[in-house]
Design a protein around this motif. Structure first.
Motif, PDB file in Angstrom:
ATOM      1  N   CYS A   1      40.566  50.911  33.861  1.00 45.52           N
ATOM      2  CA  CYS A   1      40.927  49.850  32.901  1.00 45.52           C
ATOM      3  C   CYS A   1      42.068  49.005  33.454  1.00 45.52           C
ATOM      4  O   CYS A   1      42.038  47.771  33.350  1.00 45.52           O
ATOM      5  N   ASN A   2      43.066  49.646  34.037  1.00 40.22           N
ATOM      6  CA  ASN A   2      44.186  48.900  34.608  1.00 40.22           C
ATOM      7  C   ASN A   2      43.754  48.095  35.830  1.00 40.22           C
ATOM      8  O   ASN A   2      44.177  46.942  36.015  1.00 40.22           O
ATOM      9  N   LEU A   3      42.920  48.686  36.688  1.00 42.52           N
ATOM     10  CA  LEU A   3      42.424  47.971  37.859  1.00 42.52           C
ATOM     11  C   LEU A   3      41.653  46.714  37.448  1.00 42.52           C
ATOM     12  O   LEU A   3      41.903  45.619  37.956  1.00 42.52           O
ATOM     13  N   LEU A   4      40.724  46.890  36.514  1.00 40.39           N
ATOM     14  CA  LEU A   4      39.859  45.782  36.129  1.00 40.39           C
ATOM     15  C   LEU A   4      40.577  44.766  35.244  1.00 40.39           C
ATOM     16  O   LEU A   4      40.272  43.575  35.290  1.00 40.39           O
ATOM     17  N   ASP A   5      41.535  45.235  34.447  1.00 39.30           N
ATOM     18  CA  ASP A   5      42.337  44.289  33.647  1.00 39.30           C
ATOM     19  C   ASP A   5      43.107  43.339  34.552  1.00 39.30           C
ATOM     20  O   ASP A   5      43.126  42.121  34.333  1.00 39.30           O
ATOM     21  N   ASN A   6      43.758  43.906  35.573  1.00 40.55           N
ATOM     22  CA  ASN A   6      44.524  43.080  36.511  1.00 40.55           C
ATOM     23  C   ASN A   6      43.619  42.108  37.257  1.00 40.55           C
ATOM     24  O   ASN A   6      43.958  40.933  37.440  1.00 40.55           O
ATOM     25  N   ALA A   7      42.455  42.612  37.700  1.00 40.49           N
ATOM     26  CA  ALA A   7      41.526  41.757  38.430  1.00 40.49           C
ATOM     27  C   ALA A   7      40.972  40.649  37.536  1.00 40.49           C
ATOM     28  O   ALA A   7      40.873  39.483  37.946  1.00 40.49           O
ATOM     29  N   PHE A   8      40.637  41.001  36.301  1.00 36.02           N
ATOM     30  CA  PHE A   8      40.061  40.027  35.373  1.00 36.02           C
ATOM     31  C   PHE A   8      41.052  38.913  35.056  1.00 36.02           C
ATOM     32  O   PHE A   8      40.684  37.735  34.978  1.00 36.02           O
ATOM     33  N   GLU A   9      42.325  39.284  34.882  1.00 33.11           N
ATOM     34  CA  GLU A   9      43.367  38.288  34.610  1.00 33.11           C
ATOM     35  C   GLU A   9      43.503  37.298  35.764  1.00 33.11           C
ATOM     36  O   GLU A   9      43.707  36.102  35.559  1.00 33.11           O
ATOM     37  N   ALA A  10      43.391  37.807  37.008  1.00 32.91           N
ATOM     38  CA  ALA A  10      43.529  36.934  38.182  1.00 32.91           C
ATOM     39  C   ALA A  10      42.293  36.062  38.382  1.00 32.91           C
ATOM     40  O   ALA A  10      42.401  34.872  38.705  1.00 32.91           O
ATOM     41  N   VAL A  11      41.112  36.631  38.162  1.00 34.58           N
ATOM     42  CA  VAL A  11      39.858  35.909  38.426  1.00 34.58           C
ATOM     43  C   VAL A  11      39.646  34.786  37.418  1.00 34.58           C
ATOM     44  O   VAL A  11      39.067  33.748  37.749  1.00 34.58           O
ATOM     45  N   LYS A  12      40.116  34.961  36.186  1.00 33.68           N
ATOM     46  CA  LYS A  12      39.935  33.931  35.155  1.00 33.68           C
ATOM     47  C   LYS A  12      40.563  32.596  35.553  1.00 33.68           C
ATOM     48  O   LYS A  12      40.129  31.544  35.086  1.00 33.68           O
ATOM     49  N   LYS A  13      41.568  32.648  36.417  1.00 36.84           N
ATOM     50  CA  LYS A  13      42.286  31.437  36.813  1.00 36.84           C
ATOM     51  C   LYS A  13      41.703  30.781  38.055  1.00 36.84           C
ATOM     52  O   LYS A  13      42.276  29.841  38.589  1.00 36.84           O
ATOM     53  N   THR A  14      40.570  31.290  38.550  1.00 35.39           N
ATOM     54  CA  THR A  14      39.953  30.742  39.754  1.00 35.39           C
ATOM     55  C   THR A  14      38.591  30.142  39.415  1.00 35.39           C
ATOM     56  O   THR A  14      38.021  30.402  38.353  1.00 35.39           O
ATOM     57  N   THR A  15      38.068  29.354  40.342  1.00 37.40           N
ATOM     58  CA  THR A  15      36.706  28.826  40.210  1.00 37.40           C
ATOM     59  C   THR A  15      35.786  29.653  41.104  1.00 37.40           C
ATOM     60  O   THR A  15      36.159  30.029  42.209  1.00 37.40           O
ATOM     61  N   ASP A  16      34.588  29.926  40.609  1.00 34.07           N
ATOM     62  CA  ASP A  16      33.623  30.769  41.333  1.00 34.07           C
ATOM     63  C   ASP A  16      34.251  32.115  41.685  1.00 34.07           C
ATOM     64  O   ASP A  16      34.114  32.634  42.801  1.00 34.07           O
ATOM     65  N   GLY A  17      34.964  32.680  40.714  1.00 33.38           N
ATOM     66  CA  GLY A  17      35.646  33.956  40.946  1.00 33.38           C
ATOM     67  C   GLY A  17      34.679  35.129  40.957  1.00 33.38           C
ATOM     68  O   GLY A  17      33.553  35.055  40.459  1.00 33.38           O
ATOM     69  N   TYR A  18      35.133  36.236  41.513  1.00 30.17           N
ATOM     70  CA  TYR A  18      34.297  37.430  41.606  1.00 30.17           C
ATOM     71  C   TYR A  18      35.164  38.681  41.686  1.00 30.17           C
ATOM     72  O   TYR A  18      36.341  38.642  42.070  1.00 30.17           O
ATOM     73  N   ILE A  19      34.561  39.779  41.295  1.00 31.86           N
ATOM     74  CA  ILE A  19      35.181  41.110  41.411  1.00 31.86           C
ATOM     75  C   ILE A  19      34.187  42.015  42.125  1.00 31.86           C
ATOM     76  O   ILE A  19      33.031  42.126  41.713  1.00 31.86           O
ATOM     77  N   ASP A  20      34.636  42.650  43.182  1.00 36.40           N
ATOM     78  CA  ASP A  20      33.785  43.539  43.987  1.00 36.40           C
ATOM     79  C   ASP A  20      34.430  44.918  43.996  1.00 36.40           C
ATOM     80  O   ASP A  20      35.490  45.118  44.578  1.00 36.40           O
ATOM     81  N   LEU A  21      33.778  45.886  43.337  1.00 38.21           N
ATOM     82  CA  LEU A  21      34.319  47.241  43.207  1.00 38.21           C
ATOM     83  C   LEU A  21      33.408  48.232  43.917  1.00 38.21           C
ATOM     84  O   LEU A  21      32.206  48.287  43.645  1.00 38.21           O
ATOM     85  N   ASN A  22      33.988  49.012  44.822  1.00 36.55           N
ATOM     86  CA  ASN A  22      33.224  50.019  45.562  1.00 36.55           C
ATOM     87  C   ASN A  22      33.954  51.356  45.521  1.00 36.55           C
ATOM     88  O   ASN A  22      35.180  51.401  45.680  1.00 36.55           O
TER      89      ASN A  22
END
Length: 410
Positions: free
Chosen positions: A311-332
């Protein structure tokens, strides 16, 4: 010990053991054999740390030797203050003041060392910086005790006033201990509150997940019921040789939302619910979300830790990606079989570097200023619990933020 290490056993049992060990040390100290007193002090603390702290024996020995040296330093440094002309003709009250003063110095030195020894991960201290403010109170108390003793030594006071000075010094020390106990209690209650919040989030995710399954099952049943009509339509288009319309109809049918929605992302049920919630948020905002979690890579991690970590990993990533264009999250998530290490790697779009220019520390941009930094601290704490590590860096060329968490299965 509560600041530096993870403790084992119930609190009452730890307090009873500590009281019993120090009662034995007090009895041994009455023999007035210096080497025996020091050796037993080391042995008693070593036994306590080994039983009630989750650390290796050589680390326990190192910290035991450290607090023994600090104890000796605090007694020697205050000896000349209380007994500038020797202790042969000193009164019993002077000995009490010396004992209280030396223990106050011991307390403040150990508190400073505890904050220093506390592990840092990625430059983020896993203890609260407010704990350093605790040092101010014992420091002021030491100054007050020195002033009280100076008054008693330079003024001709009755014996009852000397006893009152010694009682005041003793009460000052007790106030310091009580203050630290209250602070520790509040910290423990705060941790329990955070755990309760995680459990509530878990229950919410369970509810949303099963609602999703019910809705998906119902929608798929409707699609199965209507598949005969859809096939008849395709057949009619084929008979009329309307191949382009037939192809477009099939493409539209295969891209139906019910066929695109996959409720199962990984083999871990708890994590599956969490990931699906974030996947839906990303789909709603047009954010690319790719997840590749290999089978049985996180089977040893407790559900509460999974919730806190991802939840903390994805919350931080989601907050950052929302401010970009054509944003993405890649989790492995993969596993190194030989070393029994699970590696969690996440890459997300990030328009600007989240590090400060001067200190190179991560800075949160959340609106709630009271929550700044707690996500990374929680991730670091979970990684530390599983004998792992947290590493982050920013790729300015690709405008990506990389987070790597390692967990070890013992």
């Amino acid at each position: 010990m509560s600041i530096v290490f993870s403790q084992k056993g119930k609190r009452k049992k730890r307090l009873f053991a500590l009281a019993a060990i120090y009662l034995c040390l007090f009895v041994i100290s009455q023999m007035k054999i210096v080497w025996l007193n020091n050796a037993c002090f080391v042995l008693g603390n070593f036994i306590y740390i080994m039983i009630f702290c989750d650390i290796k024996w050589y680390i326990a020995l190192l910290h035991t030797a450290t607090i023994t040296a600090v104890m000796a330093l605090s007694e020697l440094s205050t000896l000349q203050i209380v007994f500038p002309y020797g202790s042969d003709s000193a009164s019993f009250v002077s000995y009490i003041i010396w004992a209280v003063l030396s223990k106050a110095v011991y307390f403040i030195l150990v508190l400073i060392l505890a904050c220093i020894f506390k592990k840092k991960v990625n430059g983020v201290k896993s203890y609260e910086q407010t704990s350093l403010l605790l040092i101010i109170i014992p420091a002021v108390s030491i100054l007050i005790m020195v002033i009280l003793y100076s008054v008693g030594r330079n003024c001709d006071l009755d014996s009852k006033y000397e006893w009152l000075l010694s009682m005041a010094s003793t009460l000052l020390l007790l106030v310091n201990i009580l203050m630290f106990a209250i602070y520790s209690y509040n910290q423990r209650k705060n941790d329990e509150f955070i755990e309760m919040q995680i459990l509530l989030q878990k229950e919410h995710d369970f509810s949303e997940y099963y609602k999703l399954l019910l809705n998906q099952t119902e929608t798929q049943n409707i699609l199965v019921h209507d598949i005969k009509k859809n096939l008849q339509t395709v057949s009619i288009l084929g008979e009329q040789q309307e191949y382009q319309k037939m192809n477009a109809y099939i493409q539209k049918l295969t891209k139906a939302p019910v066929l695109q929605t996959v409720a199962r992302i990984c083999d871990n049920e708890m994590l599956n619910m969490l990931l699906y919630r974030y996947r839906q948020q990303c789909l709603d905002m047009g954010i690319g979300f790719h997840v590749d979690i290999r089978k049985e890579t996180l089977c040893f991690v407790e559900d509460m830790d999974l919730t806190s970590l991802f939840c903390n990993l994805l919350d931080n990533a989601f907050e950052a990606v929302k401010k970009t264009t054509d944003g993405y999250i890649d989790l492995n998530v993969t596993k190194h079989e030989t070393a029994a290490i699970t590696i969690i790697s996440m890459i997300n779009s990030c328009q600007d570097s989240p590090y400060t220019k001067d200190t190179q520390r991560l800075v949160s941009h959340k609106k709630d200023h009271y929550q700044h930094g707690y996500g990374m601290k929680s991730i670091a704490k979970t990684a530390q619990k599983y004998h792992g590590d947290l590493q982050t860096y920013y790729d300015a060329g690709h405008k990506e933020f990389h987070t790597i968490v390692t967990l070890k299965q013992l």
